[in-house]
Write an enzyme that holds these catalytic residues in place. Structure first.
Site: not given
Length: 569
Positions: A475-476
């Site tokens: 989930h960058p």
């Protein structure tokens, strides 16, 4: 060079989640020529590894589907490099992710709207765009929280495996609540999850948005098109050059929109001379706009798997037997049903680990099988596991280009476990998870903890295990964040989606999020892109919807978090 004289109104760099939304919405205006450039290949209908929901573990680490990024040595993770999968196909990471649909908590968006100039990004302004993109099959038609006619078709997890119900009951026994819809009125609690699976197939952003729009004459989608350069005249982008099949192509553009994701967007900005001036000079790049926030404020979710042996033969462990896989696959090919037709993340929960947080800071994904994301299964006949980790850690990382070469991957560091608060919440996360998994509701199935194992008990033992075993939840975000010009670290104007200091260069993807949400981020990215499309088109925004949502201590008597042994510095 070729296509030198070809010009478009909008050139969208990246055919992933946000780029798919924009390609569809911007081409609704028939007088606008739209080009989507995707560096990966097409998401072929016949490709089982991206169309079959249960095959989600196969694309990660495979060079045909995954760009295979990695962090630098993480200084607070024992020097480990953490692998990051990024989709190398049309649809981007929505074509290889876990298909879990989580909006995040409404209070996430209240936090987005706190800085002056960000007011139109509160929950009331975002909710109509969530509803616009959704077709929620698990919601009642009168549900004012959910959308019913959008392109993203959502399946409510049936969670019929007995392990799911026992896990939900264990949450109640531990002092939490059940919730029928974590994307509805009440996120906090345990219950079924929505998945982007429709009729047994992955519902990627490209399937939902791009493919239905490709018949339009004013939309062009190019795959295997790697953008090497954005062209400028002063503060104005004039076009791009991309490489395809070994040849360079240059096209003109009235507007350029970066939708390359949290890795590639800041990389392209820095290569274009937009970023911290001193850093850019050190790489031999002439600064165009001094924006020190480019590549900074980088966030991600780290997670671990707490695995248990299952005493009863009810888990999905046998489906991992290589001898059974052909039969499971054939059932899916001919009927789109069976074990291969689900992502199996059909339920979980959200809780607060301490009384210092206003809304859930932990998310649990429950899986009726004990297996790592890379396909490595636990050595048991039957097992189950919980994925858990802090959802709004205050650790922050950075992304920096290594050279002027657009094909060289950037230097990435998230600084996982770098703060005392982060470490505190990690210890709490493991203890809260263990408390739930040890409740009586799990007794019929609980054959003992496999990982991390009963020998891991103290704060430092827990943290040492997380350092060794923690993986990215993929989930960058927030590496080119929205914010007012008065914020020295802001990169994107929240009212126009334009890069500060630039006339016609916009950013629309996860990098523009001002801070991460407390769940999977694909749904927030789709919402952001839907909202941005109206901004770019100059359309009147959807009317904000001010409706009440659950807050602990306001809507029930649950004034505090469940007590666990406190973290000691």
């Amino acid at each position: 060079m070729s296509n030198k004289n070809k010009s478009y109104d909008y050139v969208i760099i990246g055919g992933g989640s946000a780029g798919s939304v924009l390609g569809n919405r911007l081409s609704e205006d028939k007088d606008k020529e739209v080009l989507v450039l995707e560096a990966g290949r097409s998401d072929y209908f016949w490709d089982l590894f991206i169309q079959m929901p249960a095959a989600l573990m196969f694309p990660s680490g495979n060079k045909f589907y995954d760009w295979i990024y990695s962090t630098d040595e993480e200084p607070h993770m024992g020097g480990r490099k953490v692998a990051h999968a990024r989709g190398k196909v049309l649809g981007g990471s929505s074509s290889i992710n876990g298909m879990i649909y989580q909006r995040g908590n409404p209070m996430d968006y209240e936090g987005w709207a706190e800085p002056e100039g960000m007011e139109t990004w509160d929950f009331a302004h975002c909710l109509p765009y969530f509803k616009k993109l959704e077709k929620t099959y698990g919601a009642a038609p009168y549900d004012k929280f959910r959308g019913h006619d959008g392109p993203i078709k959502l399946k409510r997890g049936p969670a019929t495996n007995p392990l799911f119900q026992s896990f939900f009951d264990a949450g109640v026994e531990a002092g939490y609540h059940k919730t029928p819809d974590v994307n509805g009125f009440r996120q906090e609690g345990f219950g079924p999850f929505d998945s982007q699976v429709h009729r047994g197939r992955r519902m990627s952003a490209s399937r939902a948005y791009l493919h239905p729009a490709m018949k339009r004459k004013n939309l062009t989608v190019e795959t295997r098109a790697f953008v090497t350069e954005i062209h400028y005249e002063g503060r104005r982008a004039t076009g791009v050059t991309y490489k395809k099949n070994g040849k360079l192509h240059t096209i003109d553009a009235k507007e350029v929109i970066l939708s390359g994701g949290a890795f590639n967007t800041p990389q392209l900005l820095q290569l274009s001379g937009i970023g911290d001036s001193e850093f850019l000079k050190s790489k031999g790049i002439e600064p165009r706009v001094h924006l020190p926030g480019v590549g900074e404020n980088f966030e991600d979710h780290l997670e671990v798997y707490i695995q248990h042996k299952c005493k009863e033969p009810v888990s999905l462990q046998p489906s991992l037997d290589i001898k059974r896989m052909p039969f499971i696959g054939l059932q899916w090919i001919f009927t789109r049903t069976g074990a291969a037709a689900s992502n199996h993340f059909e339920g979980g929960g959200f809780v607060r680990s301490n009384n210092e947080v206003d809304y859930p800071n932990l998310m649990f994904h429950f899986l009726p099988i004990a297996v790592r994301y890379d396909g490595q299964k636990a050595a048991v006949a039957h097992g189950y596991q919980v994925h858990v980790g802090p959802m709004y850690s205050n650790s922050r990382g950075s992304l920096k280009i290594k050279s002027k070469d657009p094909f060289e991957k950037p230097s990435i560091r998230f600084n996982y476990l770098s703060t005392e608060e982060d470490k505190k919440e990690w210890v709490e996360a493991i203890r809260v998870a263990r408390n739930i998994l040890s409740q009586k509701a799990m007794d019929p199935f609980n054959g003992g903890e496999i990982s991390p194992g009963p020998e891991v008990q103290t704060d430092e033992e827990i943290l040492d295990w997380v350092r060794r075993d923690g993986e990215t939840a993929l989930h960058p975000s927030c590496s080119a964040k929205m914010g007012p010009a008065s914020d020295p670290m802001a990169v994107v104007d929240p009212l126009t989606m334009k890069v500060h200091g630039m006339e016609n260069l916009r950013v629309v993807d996860a990098s523009a999020m001002p801070r991460t949400t407390n769940g999977n981020i694909h749904a927030p990215v789709l919402m952001l892109a839907e909202k941005a499309a109206d901004i770019i088109r100059g359309r009147k925004p959807l009317e904000p919807q001010y409706i009440d949502y659950y807050k602990h201590g306001v809507h029930d008597e649950n004034e505090g978090a469940i007590e666990v042994k406190p973290y000691a510095k």
